[in-house]
Motif scaffolding. Structure first.
Motif, PDB file in Angstrom:
ATOM      1  N   ALA A 624      -4.368  -6.293  -3.407  1.00 55.54           N
ATOM      2  CA  ALA A 624      -3.355  -7.207  -3.942  1.00 55.54           C
ATOM      3  C   ALA A 624      -3.751  -8.668  -3.764  1.00 55.54           C
ATOM      4  O   ALA A 624      -3.464  -9.510  -4.622  1.00 55.54           O
ATOM      5  CB  ALA A 624      -2.006  -6.935  -3.274  1.00 55.54           C
ATOM      6  N   THR A 625      -4.451  -8.983  -2.688  1.00 56.80           N
ATOM      7  CA  THR A 625      -4.811 -10.383  -2.432  1.00 56.80           C
ATOM      8  C   THR A 625      -5.908 -10.892  -3.353  1.00 56.80           C
ATOM      9  O   THR A 625      -6.183 -12.095  -3.370  1.00 56.80           O
ATOM     10  CB  THR A 625      -5.268 -10.558  -0.973  1.00 56.80           C
ATOM     11  N   VAL A 638       0.917   0.015  -6.543  1.00 57.49           N
ATOM     12  CA  VAL A 638       1.256   0.983  -5.510  1.00 57.49           C
ATOM     13  C   VAL A 638       2.044   0.294  -4.398  1.00 57.49           C
ATOM     14  O   VAL A 638       1.600  -0.717  -3.854  1.00 57.49           O
ATOM     15  CB  VAL A 638      -0.026   1.624  -4.931  1.00 57.49           C
ATOM     16  N   GLU A 639       3.183   0.833  -4.095  1.00 58.13           N
ATOM     17  CA  GLU A 639       4.028   0.437  -2.959  1.00 58.13           C
ATOM     18  C   GLU A 639       4.294  -1.071  -2.891  1.00 58.13           C
ATOM     19  O   GLU A 639       3.783  -1.789  -2.020  1.00 58.13           O
ATOM     20  CB  GLU A 639       3.395   0.908  -1.663  1.00 58.13           C
ATOM     21  N   PRO A 640       5.129  -1.596  -3.793  1.00 60.18           N
ATOM     22  CA  PRO A 640       5.458  -3.034  -3.791  1.00 60.18           C
ATOM     23  C   PRO A 640       6.013  -3.537  -2.463  1.00 60.18           C
ATOM     24  O   PRO A 640       5.734  -4.669  -2.063  1.00 60.18           O
ATOM     25  CB  PRO A 640       6.493  -3.162  -4.914  1.00 60.18           C
ATOM     26  N   ALA A 641       6.792  -2.699  -1.761  1.00 62.75           N
ATOM     27  CA  ALA A 641       7.391  -3.156  -0.498  1.00 62.75           C
ATOM     28  C   ALA A 641       6.326  -3.544   0.514  1.00 62.75           C
ATOM     29  O   ALA A 641       6.478  -4.525   1.257  1.00 62.75           O
ATOM     30  CB  ALA A 641       8.295  -2.062   0.071  1.00 62.75           C
ATOM     31  N   ASP A 642       5.228  -2.801   0.549  1.00 65.41           N
ATOM     32  CA  ASP A 642       4.151  -3.127   1.494  1.00 65.41           C
ATOM     33  C   ASP A 642       3.442  -4.420   1.100  1.00 65.41           C
ATOM     34  O   ASP A 642       2.962  -5.170   1.964  1.00 65.41           O
ATOM     35  CB  ASP A 642       3.140  -1.985   1.558  1.00 65.41           C
ATOM     36  N   ALA A 646       3.352  -7.704   3.725  1.00 64.74           N
ATOM     37  CA  ALA A 646       2.032  -7.993   4.292  1.00 64.74           C
ATOM     38  C   ALA A 646       1.801  -9.462   4.593  1.00 64.74           C
ATOM     39  O   ALA A 646       0.890  -9.797   5.355  1.00 64.74           O
ATOM     40  CB  ALA A 646       0.945  -7.478   3.339  1.00 64.74           C
ATOM     41  N   GLU A 647       2.592 -10.370   4.034  1.00 66.91           N
ATOM     42  CA  GLU A 647       2.348 -11.793   4.241  1.00 66.91           C
ATOM     43  C   GLU A 647       3.638 -12.580   4.055  1.00 66.91           C
ATOM     44  O   GLU A 647       4.593 -12.094   3.430  1.00 66.91           O
ATOM     45  CB  GLU A 647       1.274 -12.294   3.280  1.00 66.91           C
TER      46      GLU A 647
END
Length: 679
Positions: A624-625, A638-642, A646-647
């Motif tokens: 994602a980064t 995959v898994e937007p909540a994570d 994460a930041e």
């Protein structure tokens, strides 16, 4: 209007128009080959000396490279039928570069030429001397269709199907140019004057990156000689992004433009660092702290200098030395000031020599400046330093940091800056990315940083104030194109206004907002825009020209856990593989190995995107980064909540991730979605 047909109000239209246009394309390609062959036949031997020969050969090589044909795209994408009344041809073909035949008859006009502006700007209300505009559809390098738009007074034109299809065409591999689809508002930015700094606030899919690259190409065409001397540079967020855009400028005939990252420009320093510490280091207040830290090394002279020549001794008194140091301090950069101190001292010695009746010349003055007594005094009063030495002392010595910081940094901020475990020396220190900007600031305080003619900065909203200052030094005598989206700011120090960005760059410019998207489907963009009130409430919601019905799918996995989620990811990937175009599976960085293992276990060939390279593969697993600035025809998130957790600016990161889709977006999740997406 269907392709292959002329507008009904254009009389005597031949039935084989497309065949005629294909013949003109073939003639143009042959002419380009002849132009390239001629350039290859030229020799640098005509230059007088070896150095001149090397310079001329380099220019010839660039010319040959710029004349290379790209077989997957036609040489022209449009045609203008003009009303005449001037010395220009009544029929003009607009393409990526100028092509002429053996008699210098223009077969294709460069899209950047002034006459080509009408292709992008002309309308029935303002035809600009154009009777008809023709757009060409193509597949590979062959013309396959055409479409006419009557622009004479009273004409009516509707949406261009060819234009729409070209914008929506699935893409694989690196980013391609948009010369065939530049919109009027984009064209105004592209053709802005060289002296003008332009800041583009662009929502996802509005083409801001492409606009910036095309502006660089336009300026190089319009101001070739000037920018050949001063240079143009593209600065992107990471090397994967640079690889993605690397083909655009060469496709436009611009093969000599530096493309780099902030780290590549300032130094590849990557020591881990607490974000709170990096935020203090990135604050513009550090500029004053660094300035004081450097000049604190210049001390008050306590002694004069005595130069001996033969039987004579020439003395410069201590008070004279103090006057010289005071006159230089603060009026010059550190390194030139140090050199000037030695020369001023030597000059005073020469004055005394002349008073004795001697006639010393410049060689004597240089010898005195290099003499041991003068060097010892200069080293004691104005020591030779490197940026690393100054920053090392600042981050290692609390008392020195306090003297340099004064009231600009609070005691808590000073404590935060100090290394918890100091290094033994500056040579063994491990510098962070935030330190790189501080070292660059110090380097400029010591020696002036050379300026480029033009700088293009993409994703500028993520740069710290000190990084912006560093980039601003690279265009202090030139101009800049600043690109970004405040809603996509993902660093703790992300900008909140473009006015602040321009201030720290040291540039004055207009802020232009692009809100109309052409790439991201409306259904996807509207879904992502639910996050805007939380991350950038001051920005207008973006709009998309593409409805994209059915482009969004949100799949919630059951409570049976990870296997079910992995199965949903595989199902989404297999569905995307059955369609045309590139596929990006964007996952939280921590889940990338797991997602990659799931794909490998299912026998699906793929690659994982890394920070330093852009893998050329149809199916990519993307942390994602690293997703910022990239786009894929089909995106599986995959898994937007994570991603959010994460930041600190995780919602902004999720906004970036959701807007990478060009055709379809599939969201796969087991954990509850962020509340903003379910509202």
């Amino acid at each position: 209007m269907p392709a292959h047909q002329l507008a009904p109000d254009i009389p005597d239209a031949p039935a084989d128009v497309l065949a005629d246009e294909q013949a003109h394309l073939a003639e143009s390609r042959e002419a380009l080959r002849a132009m390239r062959a001629h350039a290859q036949s030229l020799s640098a031997d005509a230059a007088g000396d070896w150095v001149s020969q090397q310079i001329l050969q380099g220019l010839l090589d660039q010319r040959v490279a710029a004349l290379a044909d790209h077989p997957d795209t036609p040489l022209f994408f449009g045609r203008l039928d003009r009303s005449g009344g001037d010395e220009l041809p009544t029929t003009i073909y607009v393409g990526r570069r100028h092509v002429h035949d053996g008699t210098s008859r223009p077969l294709v006009i460069d899209w950047r030429a002034p006459v080509s502006r009408a292709f992008y700007q002309a309308s029935p209300a303002e035809p600009m001397g154009v009777v008809r505009r023709r757009r060409f559809g193509y597949h590979g390098g062959a013309l396959t269709a055409y479409e006419d738009e009557p622009l004479a007074e009273g004409g009516q034109i509707g949406p261009s199907r060819i234009l729409t299809e070209e914008i929506e065409r699935p893409r694989t591999g690196p980013m391609r140019d948009i010369v065939a689809t530049i919109q009027p508002d984009q064209d105004e930015i592209v053709r802005s004057a060289l002296a003008q700094t332009v800041c583009v606030q662009g929502a996802p899919g509005t083409g801001k990156t492409a606009v910036g690259l095309h502006r660089a190409a336009y300026l190089l065409f319009t101001h070739r000689e000037r920018l050949a001397r001063s240079g143009v540079m593209i600065v992107g967020p990471n090397r994967a992004f640079l690889s993605y855009i690397s083909s655009v400028l060469p496709a436009l005939g611009e093969v000599k433009v530096d493309q780099t990252t902030v780290a590549g420009l300032l130094g590849e320093h990557a020591a881990p660092e607490d974000p709170e510490v990096a935020a203090v280091k990135g604050d513009a207040r550090m500029a004053k702290v660094l300035d004081r830290a450097l000049w604190l090394h210049v001390v008050k002279p306590e002694e004069g200098v005595v130069f001996t020549k033969g039987a004579y001794r020439y003395r410069v008194a201590d008070h004279e030395v103090r006057e010289i140091v005071a006159s230089l301090r603060g009026t010059t950069r550190y390194a030139p000031g140090r050199a000037a101190l030695a020369q001023r001292l030597a000059h005073q010695v020469l004055v005394r020599m002349e008073q004795r009746g001697e006639s010393p010349d410049d060689r004597v003055q240089d010898a005195v400046a290099r003499s041991k007594p003068v060097r010892q005094l200069v080293d004691a009063v104005w020591p030779k330093l490197t940026p690393e030495q100054v920053l090392f002392r600042l981050l290692s010595e609390p008392e020195f940091l306090a003297r340099a910081a004064k009231a600009d940094l609070s005691p808590e901020e000073q404590e935060r800056l100090l290394w918890a475990k100091p290094y033994r020396s500056w040579k063994s220190a491990k510098w962070s990315a935030a330190d790189a900007a501080l070292l660059d600031e110090l380097a400029d305080l010591m020696e002036r940083t050379p300026s480029l003619g033009h700088l293009v900065v993409d994703e500028a909203q993520d740069l710290s104030e000190m990084q912006l200052r560093a980039l601003g030094r690279r265009c202090r005598n030139g101009s800049a194109t600043v690109l970004g989206d405040l809603a996509q700011g993902t660093t703790p120090w992300s900008a909140t206004t473009w006015e602040a960005v321009l201030t720290h760059l040291g540039q004055e410019g207009e802020v232009t907002e692009l809100t109309l998207g052409f790439r991201v489907p409306r259904e996807v963009l509207d879904y992502a825009a639910r996050l805007l009130p939380s991350i950038a409430p001051g920005l207008a919601a973006p709009r998309s020209l593409r409805p994209g019905a059915g482009s969004l799918s949100v799949r919630e996995s059951g409570e049976d856990g990870e296997d079910r989620e992995g199965g949903d990811v595989l199902a989404a990937v297999r569905d995307a593989l059955g369609r045309e175009g590139s596929i990006g599976v964007i996952a939280p960085d921590a889940l990338v190995p797991e997602v990659a293992a799931t794909l490998a276990g299912a026998g699906l060939a793929h690659a994982v995107l890394s920070p330093d390279s852009a893998e050329e593969h149809r199916l990519l697993v993307v942390p994602a980064t690293l997703a910022k600035g990239l786009e894929y025809d089909h995106v599986i998130v995959v898994e937007p909540a994570d991603i959010v957790e994460a930041e600190p600016r995780g919602l902004a990161r999720l906004y970036v991730v959701l807007t990478r889709a060009v055709t379809t977006l599939t969201v796969v999740h087991r954990k509850p979605l962020p509340a903003q997406l379910t509202a």
